[in-house]
Write an enzyme that holds these catalytic residues in place. Sequence first.
Site, PDB file in Angstrom:
ATOM      1  N   ASP A 165      33.191  44.073  49.603  1.00 38.09           N
ATOM      2  CA  ASP A 165      33.220  45.467  49.140  1.00 38.09           C
ATOM      3  C   ASP A 165      32.019  45.806  48.265  1.00 38.09           C
ATOM      4  O   ASP A 165      31.295  46.764  48.515  1.00 38.09           O
ATOM      5  CB  ASP A 165      34.486  45.741  48.315  1.00 38.09           C
ATOM      6  CG  ASP A 165      35.732  45.888  49.170  1.00 38.09           C
ATOM      7  OD1 ASP A 165      35.598  46.128  50.380  1.00 38.09           O
ATOM      8  OD2 ASP A 165      36.836  45.757  48.609  1.00 38.09           O
ATOM      9  N   ARG A 222      40.036  44.977  33.176  1.00 35.25           N
ATOM     10  CA  ARG A 222      39.281  46.152  33.640  1.00 35.25           C
ATOM     11  C   ARG A 222      38.580  46.928  32.531  1.00 35.25           C
ATOM     12  O   ARG A 222      37.414  47.281  32.684  1.00 35.25           O
ATOM     13  CB  ARG A 222      40.178  47.089  34.464  1.00 35.25           C
ATOM     14  CG  ARG A 222      40.725  46.476  35.758  1.00 35.25           C
ATOM     15  CD  ARG A 222      39.657  45.814  36.584  1.00 35.25           C
ATOM     16  NE  ARG A 222      40.137  45.410  37.900  1.00 35.25           N
ATOM     17  CZ  ARG A 222      39.856  44.258  38.488  1.00 35.25           C
ATOM     18  NH1 ARG A 222      39.083  43.375  37.887  1.00 35.25           N
ATOM     19  NH2 ARG A 222      40.310  43.971  39.680  1.00 35.25           N
TER      20      ARG A 222
HETATM   21  N1  ARG Z   1      49.019  44.925  40.405  1.00 37.73           N
HETATM   22  C1  ARG Z   1      48.179  44.364  39.392  1.00 37.73           C
HETATM   23  C2  ARG Z   1      47.650  45.455  38.513  1.00 37.73           C
HETATM   24  O1  ARG Z   1      47.665  46.573  38.873  1.00 37.73           O
HETATM   25  C3  ARG Z   1      47.103  43.485  39.970  1.00 37.73           C
HETATM   26  C4  ARG Z   1      46.009  44.226  40.672  1.00 37.73           C
HETATM   27  C5  ARG Z   1      45.018  43.300  41.260  1.00 37.73           C
HETATM   28  N2  ARG Z   1      43.817  43.990  41.590  1.00 37.73           N
HETATM   29  C6  ARG Z   1      43.162  43.790  42.725  1.00 37.73           C
HETATM   30  N3  ARG Z   1      42.089  44.505  42.927  1.00 37.73           N
HETATM   31  N4  ARG Z   1      43.541  42.923  43.640  1.00 37.73           N
HETATM   32  O2  ARG Z   1      47.203  45.193  37.432  1.00 37.73           O
END
Ligand code: ARG
Length: 408
Positions: free
Chosen positions: A16, A95
């Site tokens: 990506d 993040r």
């Molecule tokens: N569901 C989790 C969250 O929203 C994990 C997300 C994982 N992110 C990913 N891009 N695979 O924090």
Amino acid sequence: MLEGKKVVLAYSGGLDTSVCLKWFEQQGAEPYALYLDLGQGEPAEDVRAKALKIGAADAYVRDARAEFAYKYVAPAIKANALYGGKYPLFTALGRPLIAKKLVEVARDVGATHIAHGSTGKGNDQVRFDVTAASIAPDLTVIAPVRDWNMSRPEEMAYAEDHGVPVPTTKSSPYSVDANLFGRSIEAGPLEDPDHEAPEDIYELTTTPEKAPDEPGYVTLGFEEGLAMSLDGEELSLVELIAELNRIAGAHGVGRVDMIEDRLVGIKSREIYECPAALTMLQAHRELETMTLTKDVLRFKAAVEQRYAELTYDGLWFTPLKAALDAFIAETQKTVTGTVRLKLYKGYSTVAGRTAPQTLYSQELATYDPNSTFDESAAAGFIALWGLPARQWAGVNSGVEHKSSTAAK
Ligand code: ARG
């Protein structure tokens, strides 16, 4: 419209973000790649070289593990933050830090744009965008993958046409995200919520059936709510988490299978493995039960829920988060001591706890006749405590009762 613009992209080395990088170059932008080491265990230098090869104007690798551990993970542990009562939020915590570092690099190189590779279906896009809005409202955030709506085969074709290295191994059906505090696995066959997660998706945890037949013990030492030692040895938080992942993971501890409510309204099926996160949270909560008053524990539980939600929802850099942190910091002043956990075939149970400022008093609690608790004071207390209930029943239940003053 990106012509001549400097863009700093959160680069992972995957398909990506590699396609994003190439696309920025094709638009005539000046793309900078930033790879942040949050303990995901990848060879950072290879990722940097790949970014330069694809066409980044420059590529940076920053080790943010300590900052992540102390500024993001530690406050979340003090807050006992578990989303939906199960998810220790490791991705959600990472993040805002990635976004913060993108902004730092943007300032260094004089960029007007920052970019990430999130899709339009998840929570991560919200966390990046809202963090950027909170700390650098002058910057523009771009999420090409979200905006293109390109499928994986389309991305592969684009990559091949433009000389972007594509993964040669058969691509996994899963979407995986990892950092030092945990690993998430989504998508593919896991999208069926009734399909048991296959064993081969796990990397940090042993199958409980294959875990050692003898239980293991770990002792976690905390100072003012911060985990400082493991089995008596002082460790940095980064080392402690790594070591605890290893020990608890070997006993099959740390797996979560849940249906989660995403911010964008979708319910999603998530698998997490996070042995250190779950055991640290368990130990920390346990130590609080020894060292905080009943009132603080009860009130803090509501704060914890809100804290987990705002972390999940991308509101890390907000006044509410700062205010809750201040409350939590006040509560942690006495949260010092040790908790001993017993690890056995997928389970972690509390085996013992000690605290210099413990509020637990054996003298008060004991059923021994020498207890310092004055039982004769209990009846009067209960008469007044139960007064409103008695009064209500007398008025409304139709049963004859003694007047409240006669309750004794
Ligand atoms: N569901 C989790 C969250 O929203 C994990 C997300 C994982 N992110 C990913 N891009 N695979 O924090």
